[in-house]
Design a protein around this motif. Structure first.
Motif, PDB file in Angstrom:
ATOM      1  N   PRO A 120      -1.570  -3.059  -9.917  1.00 48.28           N
ATOM      2  CA  PRO A 120      -2.000  -1.895  -9.278  1.00 48.28           C
ATOM      3  C   PRO A 120      -1.246  -1.009  -8.686  1.00 48.28           C
ATOM      4  O   PRO A 120       0.118  -1.734  -8.365  1.00 48.28           O
ATOM      5  N   THR A 121      -1.027   0.232  -8.595  1.00 47.16           N
ATOM      6  CA  THR A 121       0.111   0.864  -7.991  1.00 47.16           C
ATOM      7  C   THR A 121       0.163   0.456  -6.670  1.00 47.16           C
ATOM      8  O   THR A 121       1.324   0.763  -6.192  1.00 47.16           O
ATOM      9  N   THR A 122      -0.816   0.188  -5.958  1.00 43.79           N
ATOM     10  CA  THR A 122      -0.457  -0.388  -4.538  1.00 43.79           C
ATOM     11  C   THR A 122       0.336  -1.578  -4.542  1.00 43.79           C
ATOM     12  O   THR A 122       0.684  -1.919  -3.221  1.00 43.79           O
ATOM     13  N   SER A 123       0.642  -2.199  -5.263  1.00 46.49           N
ATOM     14  CA  SER A 123       1.517  -3.407  -5.362  1.00 46.49           C
ATOM     15  C   SER A 123       3.014  -3.203  -5.806  1.00 46.49           C
ATOM     16  O   SER A 123       3.644  -4.097  -5.706  1.00 46.49           O
ATOM     17  N   TYR A 155       5.820  -3.982 -13.841  1.00 46.04           N
ATOM     18  CA  TYR A 155       4.522  -3.359 -13.016  1.00 46.04           C
ATOM     19  C   TYR A 155       3.340  -3.103 -13.999  1.00 46.04           C
ATOM     20  O   TYR A 155       2.307  -2.458 -13.863  1.00 46.04           O
ATOM     21  N   SER A 204       0.733  -5.028 -15.491  1.00 46.42           N
ATOM     22  CA  SER A 204      -0.568  -5.092 -15.061  1.00 46.42           C
ATOM     23  C   SER A 204      -1.040  -5.227 -13.613  1.00 46.42           C
ATOM     24  O   SER A 204      -2.122  -5.717 -12.901  1.00 46.42           O
ATOM     25  N   ALA A 235       0.260   4.021  -2.543  1.00 43.99           N
ATOM     26  CA  ALA A 235      -1.004   4.548  -2.980  1.00 43.99           C
ATOM     27  C   ALA A 235      -1.280   5.972  -2.885  1.00 43.99           C
ATOM     28  O   ALA A 235      -1.776   6.524  -3.852  1.00 43.99           O
ATOM     29  N   GLN A 266      -2.587  -0.694 -16.247  1.00 39.69           N
ATOM     30  CA  GLN A 266      -3.128   0.002 -15.120  1.00 39.69           C
ATOM     31  C   GLN A 266      -2.659   1.348 -14.929  1.00 39.69           C
ATOM     32  O   GLN A 266      -1.600   1.723 -15.425  1.00 39.69           O
ATOM     33  N   GLU A 298       0.658  -1.207   0.014  1.00 36.11           N
ATOM     34  CA  GLU A 298      -0.099  -0.059   0.049  1.00 36.11           C
ATOM     35  C   GLU A 298       0.821   1.357  -0.157  1.00 36.11           C
ATOM     36  O   GLU A 298       0.341   2.271  -0.141  1.00 36.11           O
ATOM     37  N   GLU A 327      -0.207   8.402  -6.189  1.00 34.65           N
ATOM     38  CA  GLU A 327      -1.090   8.849  -7.258  1.00 34.65           C
ATOM     39  C   GLU A 327      -1.415  10.215  -6.860  1.00 34.65           C
ATOM     40  O   GLU A 327      -1.883  10.943  -7.977  1.00 34.65           O
ATOM     41  N   SER A 381       1.075  -0.475 -20.268  1.00 36.93           N
ATOM     42  CA  SER A 381       0.443  -0.957 -19.093  1.00 36.93           C
ATOM     43  C   SER A 381      -1.099  -0.594 -19.107  1.00 36.93           C
ATOM     44  O   SER A 381      -1.649  -0.058 -19.688  1.00 36.93           O
TER      45      SER A 381
END
Length: 479
Positions: free
Chosen positions: A406-409, A402, A404, A14, A478, A11, A17, A476
């Motif tokens: 999400p940015t949180t990963s 990165y 596919s 997150a 995502q 996280e 962004e 990308s």
């Protein structure tokens, strides 16, 4: 508790962004600061390799004893890499980056002032602790600051230290040690790292997660300890210890056991462990991480074998071999100017990586077929092509990791990839060392004998192409 590190670390990006989109100029400035920090850490490693014989003479010890200065660095570095995601989540990626640089700076000062081999080994471990998180952190910061739109250009700049440090290190290290002393192999870091710390504090925004969670010591001990133990075993094997000897078997067995314990513990938990194994369900991430692991074998074939080829088979000194390798650096520079923008303009990452591997393979094939270590136009052209190929093969993979997710990963993915890279580097170094021992050192070190090792490096490049076929063909997915 180990399950909480990865969960919360995923996280940590997150809130990135919400950062304002950087201008091209600010992105380039941040990328250069990050690249310089990584570059000095890698440069230090290669310079210390050149200084090893100076350690033996100054401290009056054997080469095997002196090599513990490098081993201690690697073990300390490996042991804390898995905590990168948690630290970025808890304190912010930029704050952790500056703290890591500060520890590396302290270790450099202490190493330069070392009064015995024991003190040098201890202080090298301090250096390793500082360097451990630098490489994954710089990638986390890039995603935070640049986002997906400019990631290609910034990640391409990030690949420069990895490609140029092994080329420049022996030249710079040989000059410093010859003109001054081995202590300058460490004192050289001080002004550069100080500048990077100041510039990082001024230019790079800090972002941390909202729920850092508790620090999981058992999870770090099983993953970090297992990784360090395995690397110790492979390092001993690379030094010539028998594969069946206790210094090889015991650390590798202990490392494997700790890693299995970590994996079982993570599998039984409802939340991810220190390394989030659920990420491997993503095809782009798995392909990219596999390439990172395998690419170390071919990479060592290019950045280690080629300079050694000119030194041992061609009779060149470190300065002469380094000057020849500038042709490869020129190829990398050309690629860096072009590749980043190509990646950012919705290119085909799979095609870029495959073309890069093809160029690297063509260069290695030329060296494998040559019967003379005399410098000629063909070998220089091969080095130039390899420089382009290395950048083409490395930069897109740093982005497709990165693809596919999400940015949180991002933090969890970067940490898992760093663990894979560290293990791949240890195994790659060991394999190349064993091949050199078998084909070169046991014979006369001629160009033809080097050719056998170059053929093996070419095989590793071909194997790397297999996971490259599973890379995405588009940009990308995502935001």
């Amino acid at each position: 508790m180990s399950e909480e590190i990865s969960t919360t670390s995923t996280e940590s990006e997150a809130s990135a962004e919400t950062l304002p989109a950087p201008t091209d100029r600010s992105s380039v400035g941040i990328a250069l600061v990050l690249a310089l920090g990584a570059f000095v850490a890698l440069l230090d490693t290669t310079i210390v390799g050149v200084a090893m014989h100076s350690f033996t003479r100054y401290f009056d010890v054997s080469l095997a004893d002196a090599q513990w200065a490098s081993t201690a660095y690697l073990l300390a570095m490996s042991s804390v890499i898995p905590a990168t995601g948690w630290a970025a989540q808890r304190f912010g990626a930029t704050t952790t980056w500056i703290a890591s640089l500060s520890v590396f700076l302290l270790g450099s000062l202490l190493c330069g002032a070392a009064w015995s081999l024991g003190s040098l080994i201890t202080f090298r471990a301090v250096q390793g602790l500082g360097a451990s998180m630098l490489f994954p952190l710089m990638r986390i910061i890039v995603v935070q600051v640049a986002g997906r739109a400019q990631m290609g250009r910034m990640m391409t700049m990030m690949s420069v230290p990895l490609l140029l440090a092994p080329v420049l290190g022996p030249v710079l290290g040989g000059t410093l040690i010859q003109e001054f002393s081995w202590r300058w192999a460490f004192f050289l870091n001080v002004p550069i790292v100080l500048a990077v710390i100041v510039l990082s504090a001024r230019k790079i925004p800090n972002t941390k997660g909202e729920a850092p969670g508790r620090f999981d010591l058992p999870g770090l001990l099983t993953m970090g300890g297992g990784l360090a133990a395995a690397i110790l075993g492979f390092s001993n094997l690379a030094k010539g210890t028998s594969p069946t000897g206790a210094p090889v078997l015991l650390p590798i067995a202990a490392g494997a056991l700790l890693l299995v314990v970590h994996g079982v513990r993570a599998a039984r938990s409802e939340t991810p462990g220190v390394v989030d194994f659920s990420l491997f369900r993503d095809r782009a991430f798995t392909a990219s991480t596999s390439i990172t692991l395998l690419n170390n074998f071919g990479l060592y074939g290019v950045v280690v074998l080629v300079p050694l080829f000119f030194q041992q088979a061609g009779g060149k000194g470190p300065l002469g071999a380094g000057a020849i390798m500038m042709a490869q650096g020129a190829g990398t520079a050309v690629a860096v100017l072009l590749v980043g923008r190509v990646i950012d303009t919705k290119s085909n990452p799979r095609a870029l990586v495959l073309v890069g591997l093809l160029l690297v393979g063509a260069g290695l094939g030329t060296f494998a077929l040559t019967h003379s270590a005399e410098v000629n136009v063909l070998l220089l052209a091969s080095l130039f092509a390899q420089g382009i190929g290395l950048a083409l093969a490395a930069a897109p993979v740093m982005v497709t990791l990165y693809h596919s997710l999400p940015t949180t990963s991002v933090a969890a993915a970067t940490t898992a990839n760093a663990v894979s890279q560290q293990l791949g580097g240890a195994v790659g170094t060991t394999v190349v060392a064993l091949l050199l021992q078998h084909y070169v050192y046991s014979a006369g070190g001629t160009a033809a004998e080097f050719g056998s090792v170059f053929w093996w490096a070419l095989v590793f490049v071909a194997l790397t192409a297999i996971p490259a076929l599973f890379l995405p063909r588009g940009s990308s997915q995502q935001a």
